[in-house]
Write a protein that holds these residues in place. Structure first.
Motif, mmCIF file in Angstrom:
data_model
loop_
_atom_site.group_PDB
_atom_site.id
_atom_site.type_symbol
_atom_site.label_atom_id
_atom_site.label_comp_id
_atom_site.label_asym_id
_atom_site.label_seq_id
_atom_site.Cartn_x
_atom_site.Cartn_y
_atom_site.Cartn_z
ATOM 1 N N THR A 1 -15.624 -29.451 32.564
ATOM 2 C CA THR A 1 -16.225 -28.416 33.414
ATOM 3 C C THR A 1 -17.472 -28.904 34.149
ATOM 4 O O THR A 1 -17.888 -28.309 35.134
ATOM 5 C CB THR A 1 -16.621 -27.183 32.582
ATOM 6 N N LEU A 2 -18.096 -29.979 33.635
ATOM 7 C CA LEU A 2 -19.353 -30.529 34.143
ATOM 8 C C LEU A 2 -20.545 -29.583 33.927
ATOM 9 O O LEU A 2 -21.626 -29.820 34.453
ATOM 10 C CB LEU A 2 -19.259 -30.917 35.627
ATOM 11 N N GLU A 3 -20.351 -28.526 33.137
ATOM 12 C CA GLU A 3 -21.445 -27.623 32.791
ATOM 13 C C GLU A 3 -22.234 -28.169 31.611
ATOM 14 O O GLU A 3 -21.702 -28.886 30.750
ATOM 15 C CB GLU A 3 -20.902 -26.242 32.410
ATOM 16 N N HIS A 4 -23.502 -27.797 31.558
ATOM 17 C CA HIS A 4 -24.309 -28.116 30.383
ATOM 18 C C HIS A 4 -23.673 -27.446 29.165
ATOM 19 O O HIS A 4 -23.224 -26.293 29.260
ATOM 20 C CB HIS A 4 -25.741 -27.618 30.595
ATOM 21 N N PRO A 5 -23.619 -28.108 28.011
ATOM 22 C CA PRO A 5 -22.932 -27.528 26.846
ATOM 23 C C PRO A 5 -23.594 -26.274 26.294
ATOM 24 O O PRO A 5 -22.938 -25.479 25.607
ATOM 25 C CB PRO A 5 -22.969 -28.660 25.808
ATOM 26 N N GLN A 6 -24.884 -26.062 26.587
ATOM 27 C CA GLN A 6 -25.585 -24.871 26.094
ATOM 28 C C GLN A 6 -25.660 -23.747 27.115
ATOM 29 O O GLN A 6 -25.621 -22.574 26.756
ATOM 30 C CB GLN A 6 -27.027 -25.230 25.706
ATOM 31 N N ILE A 7 -25.793 -24.115 28.378
ATOM 32 C CA ILE A 7 -26.119 -23.138 29.415
ATOM 33 C C ILE A 7 -24.980 -23.036 30.421
ATOM 34 O O ILE A 7 -24.753 -23.942 31.222
ATOM 35 C CB ILE A 7 -27.424 -23.504 30.152
ATOM 36 N N LYS A 8 -24.268 -21.932 30.386
ATOM 37 C CA LYS A 8 -23.174 -21.727 31.329
ATOM 38 C C LYS A 8 -23.738 -21.556 32.737
ATOM 39 O O LYS A 8 -24.710 -20.848 32.960
ATOM 40 C CB LYS A 8 -22.370 -20.488 30.949
ATOM 41 N N GLY A 9 -23.118 -22.244 33.680
ATOM 42 C CA GLY A 9 -23.573 -22.153 35.066
ATOM 43 C C GLY A 9 -24.582 -23.202 35.466
ATOM 44 O O GLY A 9 -24.963 -23.269 36.637
ATOM 45 N N LEU A 10 -25.019 -24.061 34.520
ATOM 46 C CA LEU A 10 -25.949 -25.152 34.830
ATOM 47 C C LEU A 10 -25.150 -26.442 34.915
ATOM 48 O O LEU A 10 -24.520 -26.857 33.941
ATOM 49 C CB LEU A 10 -27.036 -25.253 33.769
ATOM 50 N N TYR A 11 -25.189 -27.087 36.093
ATOM 51 C CA TYR A 11 -24.401 -28.286 36.350
ATOM 52 C C TYR A 11 -25.322 -29.492 36.586
ATOM 53 O O TYR A 11 -25.781 -29.718 37.709
ATOM 54 C CB TYR A 11 -23.492 -28.070 37.569
ATOM 55 N N PRO A 12 -25.645 -30.264 35.528
ATOM 56 C CA PRO A 12 -26.438 -31.483 35.720
ATOM 57 C C PRO A 12 -25.675 -32.454 36.611
ATOM 58 O O PRO A 12 -24.467 -32.650 36.442
ATOM 59 C CB PRO A 12 -26.588 -32.031 34.299
ATOM 60 N N CYS A 13 -26.368 -33.071 37.557
ATOM 61 C CA CYS A 13 -25.652 -33.807 38.597
ATOM 62 C C CYS A 13 -26.374 -35.102 38.968
ATOM 63 O O CYS A 13 -27.596 -35.150 39.076
ATOM 64 C CB CYS A 13 -25.513 -32.909 39.827
ATOM 65 N N ALA A 14 -25.593 -36.150 39.169
ATOM 66 C CA ALA A 14 -26.005 -37.390 39.824
ATOM 67 C C ALA A 14 -27.088 -38.170 39.079
ATOM 68 O O ALA A 14 -27.164 -38.142 37.859
ATOM 69 C CB ALA A 14 -26.385 -37.113 41.273
ATOM 70 N N GLU A 15 -27.965 -38.859 39.846
ATOM 71 C CA GLU A 15 -28.898 -39.813 39.247
ATOM 72 C C GLU A 15 -29.878 -39.180 38.282
ATOM 73 O O GLU A 15 -30.184 -39.735 37.231
ATOM 74 C CB GLU A 15 -29.680 -40.552 40.348
ATOM 75 N N GLY A 16 -30.413 -38.018 38.637
ATOM 76 C CA GLY A 16 -31.415 -37.395 37.794
ATOM 77 C C GLY A 16 -30.890 -36.961 36.444
ATOM 78 O O GLY A 16 -31.650 -36.820 35.490
ATOM 79 N N ALA A 17 -29.583 -36.747 36.352
ATOM 80 C CA ALA A 17 -28.977 -36.348 35.081
ATOM 81 C C ALA A 17 -28.347 -37.529 34.358
ATOM 82 O O ALA A 17 -27.894 -37.401 33.222
ATOM 83 C CB ALA A 17 -27.919 -35.275 35.331
ATOM 84 N N GLY A 18 -28.312 -38.689 35.023
ATOM 85 C CA GLY A 18 -27.765 -39.895 34.405
ATOM 86 C C GLY A 18 -26.307 -40.149 34.705
ATOM 87 O O GLY A 18 -25.639 -40.871 33.966
ATOM 88 N N TYR A 19 -25.786 -39.599 35.826
ATOM 89 C CA TYR A 19 -24.356 -39.728 36.120
ATOM 90 C C TYR A 19 -24.046 -40.430 37.432
ATOM 91 O O TYR A 19 -22.918 -40.371 37.919
ATOM 92 C CB TYR A 19 -23.697 -38.339 36.110
ATOM 93 N N ALA A 20 -25.012 -41.090 38.031
ATOM 94 C CA ALA A 20 -24.765 -41.778 39.296
ATOM 95 C C ALA A 20 -25.796 -42.886 39.456
ATOM 96 O O ALA A 20 -26.776 -42.953 38.720
ATOM 97 C CB ALA A 20 -24.839 -40.796 40.476
#
Length: 546
Positions: A492-511
């Motif tokens: 889903t790419l959602e944060h496991p605790q917070i529904k509707g929060l989508y960590p994304c790209a470099e700042g989240a460690g995914y790019a």
């Protein structure tokens, strides 16, 4: 009919369309006149032998009119009254997430702490000339993100994560050169990328999306472990600061790797984050003519060849002071480039590099960085998930003090650095705020220094002439990637605790760059559209916020 052929040509031949056409005609035993058109599909430099060659993959059309290729923008529908998705950050992830959301019938609302690309230039000039840093508008923060004014490199290995060609085509449709579609290592250039970013902004606004500059995220509004909106503050210096709320059930968090305040906000709210391995080291600068002569095996580079680059990696398996192996590698190599001051707060030194589209400056620079992990910053364990961030911050602050507390960067001649000697003089450098001669071992931890010395010797053995006191080592290169990972569900790419929060790209460690960040932004947009966002969460226009 059309056929594809690979040609290996001299640089001057590869720049002449008539010669390319003649080679194709002879290869397929047809007349020159019968070749109605040709298109270069891929272009790369082969400098493995003493005679440098250009490799071209060419598609030719014989007695046939080729289809017309038109790079036009998508005809985006008006989404001004559609369900909103909040995007934090107007870097490549945020901008491409916004474009994809519009295609999918959702309204993007981008929140950007920095200024638009044109106003941002004034703050960059202030950094270089007066050594004053605006913590919200600098080389890292502002429209277009860090890549806009630090190079615009488009090379990526993220082909399995998404459609790289699609991203490149969108950039071309918004004004980038078509060369990025064929070059092995595509590059827009810091001088041209701002215009592309402006055009993307206009596309978003015309379709009914919103972009709020000078607007700082201050909090998440969460109810029943689900996002209900955000709180932001207007930080426009020309208006009074005010905090207000924006409602929305989905937030794409695309802040980039330097937004320490966002990591601290998540940590303070007990929203799960983890320390993440990253890399840090130095930026090294050579005369470009020296790199050209080494890589192209010549005294002077041909006018038909671009400024030469290099790419290094070395694995140090074991050291007496560190049981774990360390990877040392070149990072963000900038031929014909400039070393830039990329600090995001007063009292720190951060260096990075960029090149204009022509790559015609007299210097070549590259980060040379060492991998670090929790074992390296275990002394900061008291900071929990922020241990890597605090480790990085302390090194950047130490560099600031060592340089004289005025944005001058600590520097040392390359061979002096390797040999543990003080440099009585320093060569000319492109770093505009200036450099201060100092032993860089006073700034970087001993494991980093020793790893760099070993690796630089090895790089000098691989590339004869690279190890020289004509080169200058500048500290510190520390923003290679995020020191924090914000977890998300693989599907889903959602944060496991917070529904509707989508960590994304470099700042989240995914790019790790413009293209991979753009791809990740699109993926988050698609998950929001295809997932439970529209099915299980009600959007009530004008509903009050909790």
């Amino acid at each position: 009919m059309n056929k594809t052929i690979e040609l290996v040509l001299m640089p001057e031949e590869a720049s002449d369309e008539l010669i390319i056409k003649d080679y194709c005609a002879r290869q397929f035993a047809v007349s020159l006149d019968s070749i109605t058109s040709f298109q270069i599909l891929k272009r790369s430099i082969d400098a493995r032998s003493r005679q440098v060659k250009i490799r071209l993959l060419v598609e030719i059309y014989i007695n046939e009119t080729p289809p017309e290729v038109i790079f036009s923008k998508e005809q985006y529908n008006d989404v001004s009254d559609k369900q909103p998705v909040l995007i934090i950050g107007a870097g490549p992830a945020g901008l491409f997430a916004a474009l994809r959301l519009i295609e999918l019938g959702l309204k993007p609302i981008i929140i950007e702490r920095g200024k638009d690309v044109r106003q941002r230039r004034r703050d960059l000039a202030l950094i270089n000339k007066e050594h004053v840093i605006n913590p919200n508008s600098n080389y890292c923060f502002g429209e277009g993100g860090a890549g806009t004014y630090s190079d615009g490199k488009l090379y990526t290995r993220s082909t399995k994560r998404g459609d790289v060609h699609r991203i490149l085509n969108i950039l071309v449709a918004h004004g980038a050169s078509r060369d990025i579609l064929i070059d092995a290592h595509p590059h827009i250039g810091t001088n041209k990328l701002p215009a592309v970013v402006i055009d993307i902004r206009e596309t978003i606004l015309k379709a009914g999306g919103e972009i709020h500059f000078n607007t700082l995220l201050t909090d998440f509004i969460i109810q029943d472990n689900s996002i209900r909106g955000i709180k932001v503050r207007n930080i426009n210096p020309d208006s009074s600061s005010q905090e207000y709320s924006i409602e929305g059930n989905a937030v794409i968090l695309a802040t980039g790797h330097s937004a320490a305040d966002v990591y601290e906000l998540l940590n303070n709210k007990n929203i799960l984050i983890y320390p993440k391995p990253f890399a840090l080291g130095i930026r090294i600068e050579h005369p470009q003519a020296l790199i050209d002569s080494i890589q192209y095996h010549c005294e002077k580079r041909s006018m038909y060849l671009p400024a030469a680059s290099y790419n290094f990696a070395h694995q140090i398996e074991s050291l007496d002071y560190k049981s774990r192996p360390a990877s040392v590698y070149s990072f963000c190599m900038c031929p014909g480039g400039i070393i830039a001051p990329c600090a995001t707060a007063t009292g720190e030194i951060v260096v990075n590099g960029w090149s204009p589209s022509k790559r015609n400056n007299p210097f070549a620079n590259s980060g040379i960085v060492v991998s670090v992990d929790e074992g390296d910053f275990k002394e900061y364990k008291i900071n929990g998930a922020l241990m890597g961030l605090k480790y990085r911050q302390e090194i950047e602050q130490k560099a600031f003090l060592a340089g004289g507390s005025n944005l001058k960067a600590p520097a040392q001649r390359m061979m002096d650095f390797i040999g543990n000697k003080f440099s009585s003089t320093l060569p000319e450098t492109s770093y505009i705020p200036g450099v201060q001669s100092i032993q860089i071992k006073e700034v970087l931890p001993r494991p980093i220094i020793n790893s760099l010395r070993i690796a630089l010797k090895e790089f000098g053995n691989k590339m004869k002439g690279y190890a020289t006191n004509e080169a200058v080592v500048v500290a510190v290169e520390s923003r290679t990637s995020s020191p924090v990972r914000i977890p998300r569900d693989k599907e889903t790419l959602e944060h496991p605790q917070i529904k509707g929060l989508y960590p994304c790209a470099e700042g989240a460690g995914y790019a790790g760059g413009i293209i991979s960040a753009a791809i990740d932004g699109e993926r988050c947009a698609e998950r929001i559209s295809n997932g439970n966002y529209q099915k299980s969460l009600e959007w009530r226009k004008g509903a009050s916020l909790i």
